[in-house]
Design an enzyme around this catalytic site. Structure first.
Site, PDB file in Angstrom:
ATOM      1  N   ARG A  29      -8.791  14.310   2.713  1.00 48.76           N
ATOM      2  CA  ARG A  29      -8.624  15.109   4.062  1.00 48.76           C
ATOM      3  C   ARG A  29      -7.244  14.973   4.614  1.00 48.76           C
ATOM      4  O   ARG A  29      -6.670  14.245   3.816  1.00 48.76           O
ATOM      5  CB  ARG A  29      -9.707  14.537   5.165  1.00 48.76           C
ATOM      6  CG  ARG A  29      -9.524  12.873   5.036  1.00 48.76           C
ATOM      7  CD  ARG A  29     -10.092  12.309   6.150  1.00 48.76           C
ATOM      8  NE  ARG A  29     -10.201  10.814   5.990  1.00 48.76           N
ATOM      9  CZ  ARG A  29      -9.203   9.960   6.084  1.00 48.76           C
ATOM     10  NH1 ARG A  29      -7.862  10.347   6.376  1.00 48.76           N
ATOM     11  NH2 ARG A  29      -9.374   8.587   5.785  1.00 48.76           N
TER      12      ARG A  29
ATOM     13  N   HIS B 196       0.961  -1.337   0.080  1.00 48.73           N
ATOM     14  CA  HIS B 196       0.031  -0.048   0.117  1.00 48.73           C
ATOM     15  C   HIS B 196       1.045   1.204  -0.014  1.00 48.73           C
ATOM     16  O   HIS B 196       1.625   1.341   1.013  1.00 48.73           O
ATOM     17  CB  HIS B 196      -0.912   0.057   1.178  1.00 48.73           C
ATOM     18  CG  HIS B 196      -1.741   1.253   1.305  1.00 48.73           C
ATOM     19  ND1 HIS B 196      -2.949   1.246   1.449  1.00 48.73           N
ATOM     20  CD2 HIS B 196      -1.412   2.510   1.608  1.00 48.73           C
ATOM     21  CE1 HIS B 196      -3.307   2.275   1.687  1.00 48.73           C
ATOM     22  NE2 HIS B 196      -2.521   3.219   1.886  1.00 48.73           N
TER      23      HIS B 196
ATOM     24  N   HIS C  80      -6.897  -4.866   7.456  1.00 47.37           N
ATOM     25  CA  HIS C  80      -6.768  -3.913   6.720  1.00 47.37           C
ATOM     26  C   HIS C  80      -6.687  -2.578   7.126  1.00 47.37           C
ATOM     27  O   HIS C  80      -7.234  -1.206   6.362  1.00 47.37           O
ATOM     28  CB  HIS C  80      -8.120  -3.747   5.722  1.00 47.37           C
ATOM     29  CG  HIS C  80      -8.215  -5.097   4.637  1.00 47.37           C
ATOM     30  ND1 HIS C  80      -7.365  -5.608   4.335  1.00 47.37           N
ATOM     31  CD2 HIS C  80      -9.099  -6.068   4.750  1.00 47.37           C
ATOM     32  CE1 HIS C  80      -7.714  -6.721   3.511  1.00 47.37           C
ATOM     33  NE2 HIS C  80      -8.694  -7.208   4.090  1.00 47.37           N
TER      34      HIS C  80
END
Ligand code: ADP
Length: 671
Positions: free
Chosen positions: A292, A208, A235
């Site tokens: 954000r 990731h 996750h």
């Protein structure tokens, strides 16, 4: 520029935003729920407004109450932090309707990224690479199944409205498909009130890697490089780092440009994160965009030297981005570890508790702690159980990793279970040091991370035993209890373990990984040196050791090493190069005297102060007689005799500080 902003959040991120606002000369308004009246973020703000009851939906998620707080205090802008109202288009609209600036992207950009399916459609059109899959509107089970069969298994079902790993299911074969779809839909409906699904090719062991982007309202866009967030449990990210290990300048540039393309496609403004899966072969795929500030933004700040909250506030007030792409560069390496009140040994379930003792490591240029709690605060059921983010920086990854393990071993928390030992084992394990990262890291290295193998017990038990003995001996010499007036230099009046020849053998019962072990230590003096022969089962270790503060230096069979020790709630954690090990001293078996006083028996129930010794040393007492009084957490705890017997010595005098779990006295039960 604004004079006053409201921070519609709590905890560490509210405090983090306020720090920057204050540096910029901007006044701050906090909001708080019933549970947070005395919280750190409230104390830090110039003003604070109560917005409702403890449950988030009644306070931090209540749009009207937050807007009213801003109007009442005259705040010109609202920083939403992350979570809560940070990606809520209705809240942005309410801000706009009341002429309050939302410090974040335009409403349209939030809406565009609100659905993972819609976001993928936009990204596809913009030419951003996607994980192969189906994100269409036709939601019939047959279509979803067909798409999966065509793609080939494994596939990943994802909730279009998803977040936090909810509504996600791996499917390994067509036979599992229907059941997995039903489960994912159910979970998604429960969590998000929507059960729209998408299907993706399930990449086995990708990384990731996410790109921090920033855009202003005047047409400028930059990327502030990448973060690797591959190490995840359920996750969810656990340790993040920047830059991503092994990143080439070409790949960085390609991913950075793809991220900017994604942001530009939705007319983005402010701070955003484009999440990608990076496959073994260097191919990368858009996953989603978070509109954000991310929890892990500090690692980017550490390597770029920029304050992302300051950038957000400047951009929201209409200024240009502070720097152009060519002015940005990477310096050194940073890690962030998320410290949670959770039980790593129990599937990482969150736990609650009062932070009875809280001492972060020394902070400075290399170590940063972002937190929203103080000693004495409660980790309640109402909010996220994150206690702090520990962020470290150094010139390269190895050095930064050394900083991380050291700082973790120096973090002292008691009153609640935390994941500190787990994080230490993670940061310390060889594959992590070698940066063999992928999203399956924790599962793959389970045995190493949880250290429950026989080999670990073999090496940890003698160390635990040595520590317990040295700690017990360190507390002396003290004029023991009421024996004042006796010769303080006489070994008979010391309250350490030295007694007589036969007393030089100590037997300790130690609980490690829920199993009790008996360890024998034979103490041998030769001149100024003391050696210990440590035996358990068939193993024998010749050891020496010195305990200085929380540092234990030990020599085992001619090998010297050091460990850091933390005691919390009757447990001891020893941090060595091999990992963290947690143990406790088993209650002495006093002939069926297991009805030990509920306040903690012969061990201090928690960190506190010795108030009074109630009997003389040498006194003969009956089971249940009060022996001493300790004060901890503003309450007095009476420690009673666990059996009929004799008080041999007290290890602390009245007024002294006592660590939770420390042994308080030596007791000899009568036959
Ligand atoms: P959420 O929004 O619920 O956090 P994400 O889409 O961001 O969900 O995915 C969370 C994590 O799930 C990723 O970081 C990755 O570890 C894993 N993941 C997501 N999509 C895939 C995929 N197609 N193949 C393999 N792993 C995936």
């Amino acid at each position: 520029m604004f004079d006053k902003i409201l921070i519609a959040n709590r905890g560490e991120i509210a405090c983090r935003v306020m720090r920057t606002a204050r540096n910029m000369g901007i006044r701050t308004v906090a909001v708080y729920s019933d549970a947070d009246r005395d919280a750190l973020h409230v104390a830090m703000a110039d003003e604070a407004v109560h917005i409702g009851a403890a449950p988030s939906r009644d306070s931090y998620l209540n749009v009207d109450n937050v807007i009213n707080a801003a109007r009442k205090t005259g705040a010109q802008a609202i920083h939403p932090g992350y979570g809560f109202l940070s990606e809520n288009p209705a809240f942005c609209r309410a801000c706009r309707d009341h002429q309050i600036t939302f410090i974040g992207p335009p409403i349209g950009a939030i809406e565009a990224m609100g659905s993972k399916s819609a976001a993928k459609t936009i990204m596809e059109a913009a030419g951003v690479p996607l994980v192969p899959g189906y994100h269409g509107e036709d939601q019939s089970a047959a279509i979803l199944r067909q798409a999966s069969d065509d793609m080939g298994y494994p596939v990943l079902l994802k909730a279009a409205a998803g977040g936090g790993g909810k509504g996600m299911r791996q499917v390994w074969s067509g036979a599992e498909f229907d059941a997995a779809l039903a489960a994912a839909k159910r979970e998604s409906l429960n969590a998000f009130g929507d059960d729209t699904m998408l299907v993706e090719k399930y990449l086995t062991r990708p990384r990731h890697v996410e790109i921090q982007v920033f855009c202003d309202g005047n047409g400028n866009a930059v990327y502030l490089f990448e973060r690797d967030c591959s190490v995840q449990r359920r996750h969810q990210k656990v340790i993040e780092e920047a830059p991503a290990p092994g990143m080439t300048p070409q790949l960085r540039e390609a991913m950075g440009q793809a991220a900017i393309k994604a942001a530009v496609a939705i007319a983005y403004e402010g701070a955003g994160t484009v999440e990608f899966l990076l496959d073994h072969d260097g191919a990368f795929y858009f996953m989603e965009m978070n509109t954000r500030l991310q929890v892990e933004h500090p690692v980017t700040e550490m390597i770029t030297g920029q304050d992302l909250v300051e950038w957000q506030i400047r951009v929201a007030s209409g200024e240009d981005l502070p720097l152009a792409q060519s002015e940005l560069s990477i310096r050194g390496h940073a890690f962030e570890a998320r410290i949670y009140a959770e039980d790593a040994d129990n599937d990482f379930l969150p736990v609650t508790g009062t932070l009875a003792f809280l001492q972060p490591p020394q902070t400075g240029a290399h170590v940063r702690v972002d937190t929203g709690v103080r000693q004495g605060d409660e980790v309640s059921v109402f909010y996220d159980p994150m206690i702090a983010k520990l962020i470290v920086w150094d010139e390269d990854r190895d050095k930064a990793l050394n900083r991380l393990t050291r700082a973790l071993s120096e973090y002292r928390i008691s009153g609640t279970t935390t994941n500190i030992d787990f994080l230490y084992n993670l940061a310390n394990c060889p594959p992590f040091r070698r940066a063999e990262l992928d999203t399956g890291f924790i599962e793959k290295h389970h045995a190493e991370l949880f250290r429950d193998t026989a080999r670990d017990i073999e090496s940890d038990l003698p160390l635990a035993a040595l520590y317990l003995l040295l700690r017990q001996q360190r507390t002396g010499p003290l004029p023991s209890g009421s024996s004042n007036g006796k010769d303080p230099t006489s070994p008979w009046n010391l309250n350490n373990a030295w007694r007589s020849v036969e007393d030089n053998i100590h037997t300790l019962d130690i609980v490690l990984h829920d199993t009790a072990y008996t360890v024998e230590l034979e103490q041998q003096h030769s001149g100024a040196t003391t050696r210990y022969i440590i035996r358990h089962h068939d193993s024998v270790v010749a050891a020496q050791g010195v305990l200085e503060g929380s540092r234990l230096r030990a020599e085992f069979d001619g090998y010297q090493f050091s460990a850091t020790v933390a005691e919390h709630d009757g447990l001891c954690s020893l941090y060595t190069a091999g990992g963290a090990v947690t143990f406790k001293r088993a209650m002495p078996d006093l002939g069926g005297a297991d009805q030990v006083d509920s306040t903690g028996g012969l061990l201090a129930p928690m960190n506190g102060t010795m108030v009074a010794l109630l009997v003389d040393v040498g006194a003969t007492v009956k089971k249940g007689d009060a022996l001493l009084v300790m004060e901890a957490m503003k309450m007095e705890h009476t420690i009673r005799a666990p059996a009929d017997g004799e008080v041999v010595s007290f290890y602390y005098a009245a007024g002294e500080l006592v660590d939770g779990g420390a042994e308080l006295l030596e007791f000899s039960a009568s036959e």
